[in-house]
Scaffold this active site. Sequence first.
Site, PDB file in Angstrom:
ATOM      1  N   GLU A  64      -7.498  81.801 -30.798  1.00  0.00           N
ATOM      2  CA  GLU A  64      -8.208  82.583 -29.801  1.00  0.00           C
ATOM      3  C   GLU A  64      -7.461  82.569 -28.476  1.00  0.00           C
ATOM      4  O   GLU A  64      -6.810  81.586 -28.125  1.00  0.00           O
ATOM      5  CB  GLU A  64      -9.612  81.995 -29.613  1.00  0.00           C
ATOM      6  CG  GLU A  64     -10.343  81.892 -30.941  1.00  0.00           C
ATOM      7  CD  GLU A  64     -11.769  81.383 -30.857  1.00  0.00           C
ATOM      8  OE1 GLU A  64     -12.540  81.694 -31.766  1.00  0.00           O
ATOM      9  OE2 GLU A  64     -12.121  80.671 -29.900  1.00  0.00           O
ATOM     10  N   CYS A  87      -5.712  82.775 -20.907  1.00  0.00           N
ATOM     11  CA  CYS A  87      -5.643  81.416 -21.446  1.00  0.00           C
ATOM     12  C   CYS A  87      -5.190  81.543 -22.903  1.00  0.00           C
ATOM     13  O   CYS A  87      -5.881  82.148 -23.722  1.00  0.00           O
ATOM     14  CB  CYS A  87      -7.051  80.836 -21.332  1.00  0.00           C
ATOM     15  SG  CYS A  87      -7.250  79.223 -22.017  1.00  0.00           S
ATOM     16  N   CYS A  94     -13.482  67.556 -27.145  1.00  0.00           N
ATOM     17  CA  CYS A  94     -12.921  68.905 -27.320  1.00  0.00           C
ATOM     18  C   CYS A  94     -13.220  69.468 -28.705  1.00  0.00           C
ATOM     19  O   CYS A  94     -12.946  68.824 -29.723  1.00  0.00           O
ATOM     20  CB  CYS A  94     -11.412  68.859 -27.089  1.00  0.00           C
ATOM     21  SG  CYS A  94     -10.622  70.460 -27.319  1.00  0.00           S
ATOM     22  N   CYS A 132     -13.909  76.650 -21.796  1.00  0.00           N
ATOM     23  CA  CYS A 132     -12.970  75.543 -22.047  1.00  0.00           C
ATOM     24  C   CYS A 132     -13.472  74.631 -23.150  1.00  0.00           C
ATOM     25  O   CYS A 132     -14.608  74.174 -23.109  1.00  0.00           O
ATOM     26  CB  CYS A 132     -12.892  74.650 -20.809  1.00  0.00           C
ATOM     27  SG  CYS A 132     -11.672  75.122 -19.661  1.00  0.00           S
ATOM     28  N   CYS A 137      -8.888  64.612 -28.704  1.00  0.00           N
ATOM     29  CA  CYS A 137      -9.655  64.266 -27.506  1.00  0.00           C
ATOM     30  C   CYS A 137     -11.134  64.374 -27.865  1.00  0.00           C
ATOM     31  O   CYS A 137     -11.564  65.363 -28.457  1.00  0.00           O
ATOM     32  CB  CYS A 137      -9.285  65.187 -26.343  1.00  0.00           C
ATOM     33  SG  CYS A 137      -7.525  65.096 -25.954  1.00  0.00           S
ATOM     34  N   CYS A 168      -5.371  71.342 -33.240  1.00  0.00           N
ATOM     35  CA  CYS A 168      -4.657  70.422 -32.353  1.00  0.00           C
ATOM     36  C   CYS A 168      -4.481  69.094 -33.066  1.00  0.00           C
ATOM     37  O   CYS A 168      -5.380  68.632 -33.754  1.00  0.00           O
ATOM     38  CB  CYS A 168      -5.457  70.222 -31.061  1.00  0.00           C
ATOM     39  SG  CYS A 168      -4.509  69.380 -29.772  1.00  0.00           S
TER      40      CYS A 168
END
Length: 372
Positions: free
Chosen positions: A98, A111, A125, A345, A122, A118
């Site tokens: 995205e 962004c 997230c 975010c 974290c 990933c």
Amino acid sequence: MKTLTTDRKTNWYSLTREGWQQFLSEIDNRSFRAQQVMKWIYHERVSSVESMSNLSKSLRATLGSVTENTLPKLIHTSTSIDSTVKWIIETESGGAVESVLIPDGRRNTLCISSQLGCSLDCIFCATGKQGFAGNLSVADIVGQVVIATDWLRSNSDYGALTNIVFMGMGEPLMNFTATMDACDIFMDDLAFGISKRRVTISTAGVVPRILDMCQRTEASLAVSLHAANDELRNFLVPLNKKYPIAMLLDACREYLSSLSDRRIVTFEYTLIEDINDSDQAAKELVQLLRDFRCKVNLIPFNPFPLSTFRRPTEHKISRFYKQLRDEGIMVTSRTTRGDDIDAACGQLIGNFEDMTRRRARYRSAQPQTSIV
Ligand code: SAH
């Protein structure tokens, strides 16, 4: 660097200016053609080499047989009530990522994603919880910007693209070469011509690669800090166990001093209720960053399924903000954008086959909400 000896056609969006020069010198012996080709691709947005009218017929024929104009496939576009736009695109390897356009006054920030999922994990997230399926190619990364700028061209009330941030899915410094090449293309006047101050690489803190950036780019640097002591940061950003805060700040200082202009580092700090939003946490942050050339960007936590963390109250957020500001730290607080289309975010999840089994593990486990 792709050469003519490979069977696959070279994607238009995979080459930097240097890459084009090398590529064309193999075909034509005239590397200056790179300028013409790039202008046709990025400025004129022609769809085929046939339209590159200042190239000879034979060069056009050769280019036509060894290159391809292939953008990532656009799967879905959604527009938020606050004008944020989210694109879901299919990458070369088949997964979906995205990218999000955030209009803000005269600024249009895109962004973008650098990886399918990933490899870092974290704890707060959503992307991390999806696991990891690989790096994006240069064409996948650049393609996100081409798709957005083409869209902006036909939606003229938005204006032009002004900023690019690597704050979508993935850790850009774990996909170092492609990220660096993509930055070259973003900053090149023959392509997007975005100022080096307005192309920002955001990292969870991959120290050796921050140091490698000194020799390779002049893009701006943002670091996802989220905590001012190692114990808390180890919990929130597990990568901290490998590259603790002191080491990270040293690398940031070194990067700043490698740049040809005076720049600051942006430290992102996701504010999570009862985790890192106390007066004491603010004091520690002030202490840590007092003498650092930086800005702190507070991001109120965005909730997602599978996480029991919460966003602090507005009162708590502004209290934290004021504590930093009153101590002379430059600070901004990001308003949440694109919430209604899951574009905020940490909410970007895409769609791909997880190679780490992390996704399944998280679905069956109880969400973790405290250090102990
Ligand atoms: N891997 C890079 C870039 C991707 S994350 C990095 O860590 O910087 C982009 C930013 O969103 C980071 O600062 C990240 O910490 C933050 N973020 C992730 N999940 C979030 C959430 N649920 N709420 C608010 N911010 C989040």
